[in-house]
Design an enzyme around this catalytic site. Structure first.
Site, PDB file in Angstrom:
ATOM      1  N   ARG A   1      11.777   3.777   2.381  1.00 37.68           N
ATOM      2  CA  ARG A   1      11.443   2.776   3.402  1.00 37.68           C
ATOM      3  C   ARG A   1      12.690   1.940   3.626  1.00 37.68           C
ATOM      4  NH1 ARG A   1       6.266  -1.125   4.066  1.00 37.68           N
ATOM      5  NH2 ARG A   1       5.459   0.895   4.752  1.00 37.68           N
TER       6      ARG A   1
ATOM      7  N   HIS B   1       6.240   5.698  11.191  1.00 37.54           N
ATOM      8  CA  HIS B   1       5.596   5.598   9.868  1.00 37.54           C
ATOM      9  C   HIS B   1       4.654   6.803   9.754  1.00 37.54           C
ATOM     10  CE1 HIS B   1       4.057   4.047   6.233  1.00 37.54           C
ATOM     11  NE2 HIS B   1       3.755   2.797   6.582  1.00 37.54           N
TER      12      HIS B   1
ATOM     13  N   ARG C   1       0.806  -1.226   0.000  1.00 38.07           N
ATOM     14  CA  ARG C   1       0.000   0.000   0.000  1.00 38.07           C
ATOM     15  C   ARG C   1       0.835   1.270   0.000  1.00 38.07           C
ATOM     16  NH1 ARG C   1      -3.080  -3.913   1.902  1.00 38.07           N
ATOM     17  NH2 ARG C   1      -1.098  -4.468   2.842  1.00 38.07           N
ATOM     18  N   THR C   2       1.839   1.332   0.855  1.00 44.03           N
ATOM     19  CA  THR C   2       2.583   2.594   0.980  1.00 44.03           C
ATOM     20  C   THR C   2       3.263   2.926  -0.348  1.00 44.03           C
ATOM     21  OG1 THR C   2       2.950   2.111   3.306  1.00 44.03           O
ATOM     22  CG2 THR C   2       4.340   3.817   2.324  1.00 44.03           C
TER      23      THR C   2
ATOM     24  N   LYS D   1      26.156  -4.755  -2.848  1.00 45.17           N
ATOM     25  CA  LYS D   1      27.632  -4.777  -2.959  1.00 45.17           C
ATOM     26  C   LYS D   1      28.288  -4.188  -1.718  1.00 45.17           C
ATOM     27  CE  LYS D   1      27.376  -3.689  -7.910  1.00 45.17           C
ATOM     28  NZ  LYS D   1      27.645  -2.574  -8.837  1.00 45.17           N
TER      29      LYS D   1
END
Ligand code: NCD
Length: 307
Positions: free
Chosen positions: A105, A133, A55-56, A84
């Site tokens: 995120r 959040h 959703r986000t 890496k």
């Protein structure tokens, strides 16, 4: 009116005042009613998701596209130089040179704050580990105002994983502006971190822990459930706390008619699917509101004036 969100990083909900939150909610209501305008025309937004999301990420990316902006980014960090061994700060410095804003995120607490410090462009925290959040909270507040007609003075239960659930950390801190009465329902091992409890106590917010979902249902306007954050617990810890609180249709029989059930989603087994067809279910409406709230936030952060 002066747009105090222009050019800002959105890292923690505590960075936003009540006025800031109300201006985002107001803009989201306008966009929901009237549709999106070209507020991101000519802008390039980087969507950098180092952790799983449905959703986000998709509502943010839909918000960028519907506001006329363009996107670069990734949703699988395995394909980036993090694989890496590149430090996040180096990646962010470069991405900030390519884009006008960064949606981030990341599984580590504090990642968004660090990114905001090294990036010259605005950074929007889309979830940093078990910490915060903030954009979920903005859509939660918009949805609460929409279904209850107000934000002030509500009885709100936060249920489930209050320790690792970043959505409830941000939400509890934001609600402090609106003098709620908070009811916490959580397994002992998953109670709110003490820094949140202290912030609530300092802000004069009344909160109490309750053992049973049954006792809390008749008292509240909003029942906000969360899943146990399996990925942040070790497997034996998880076994002891999983499936402790599950809402069924019977569990709502003493609810006030205006009670609304919310959940940031994804749900695992906290809400029985039969609850979906009751008048109390609000979680899918809530998720839809993510689009309008993220459009609102982006339009305010990326434009000095919306006139
Ligand atoms: C939440 C998250 O990522 O913290 N999901 C979301 O953004 N809607 C809640 C969760 O994953 O449990």
């Amino acid at each position: 009116m002066e747009n105090r969100l222009f050019g800002r990083d959105i890292v923690s909900i505590s960075d936003l005042s009540r006025d800031d939150i109300e201006s985002i909610i107001k803009q989201a209501a306008t966009l929901k009613e009237l549709g999106a305008g070209p507020y991101l025309s000519g802008k390039l937004i980087a969507s950098c998701f180092f952790e799983a999301s449905t959703r986000t990420r998709l509502s943010f990316e839909a918000a960028v596209q519907t506001l006329g902006g363009r996107l670069i980014g990734f949703s699988d960090s395995e394909t980036t130089s993090a694989k890496k061994g590149e430090k996040l700060s180096d990646s962010i410095r470069m991405i900030a040179a390519y884009a006008d804003a960064i949606l981030l995120r990341h599984p580590h607490e504090g990642a968004a704050r660090m990114a905001a410090e090294v990036a010259e462009t605005p950074v929007i925290n889309c979830g940093d580990g078990a910490n915060q959040h903030p954009t979920q909270t903005l859509l939660d507040l918009f949805s609460i105002a929409e279904c209850q007609g107000r934000l002030d003075g509500l009885n709100i239960a936060l249920v489930g994983d209050l320790k690792y659930g970043r959505t409830v950390h941000s939400l509890a801190l934001a609600l402090a502006h609106f003098k709620p009465h908070l009811h916490f329902v959580a397994p002992d091992a998953l109670r709110m971190p003490s820094y949140i409890e202290n912030a609530l106590a300092d802000g004069g917010v009344s909160f109490e822990y309750q053992d049973s979902l049954e006792d809390v249902v008749p008292k509240v306007d909003v029942l906000y459930l969360t899943r146990v954050q399996k990925e942040r617990l070790d497997p034996t810890e998880y076994m002891h706390v999983a499936s402790k609180y599950v809402l069924t249709v019977d569990g709502l029989c003493n609810a006030q008619p205006h009670l609304r059930v919310m959940h940031p989603l994804p749900r695992v087994d906290e809400i029985h699917p039969a609850v979906d067809t009751t008048e109390h279910a609000y979680y899918f409406e809530q998720a839809k509101n993510g689009l309008y709230v993220r459009q609102a936030l982006l339009s305010l952060v990326m434009n000095e004036s919306l006139e």
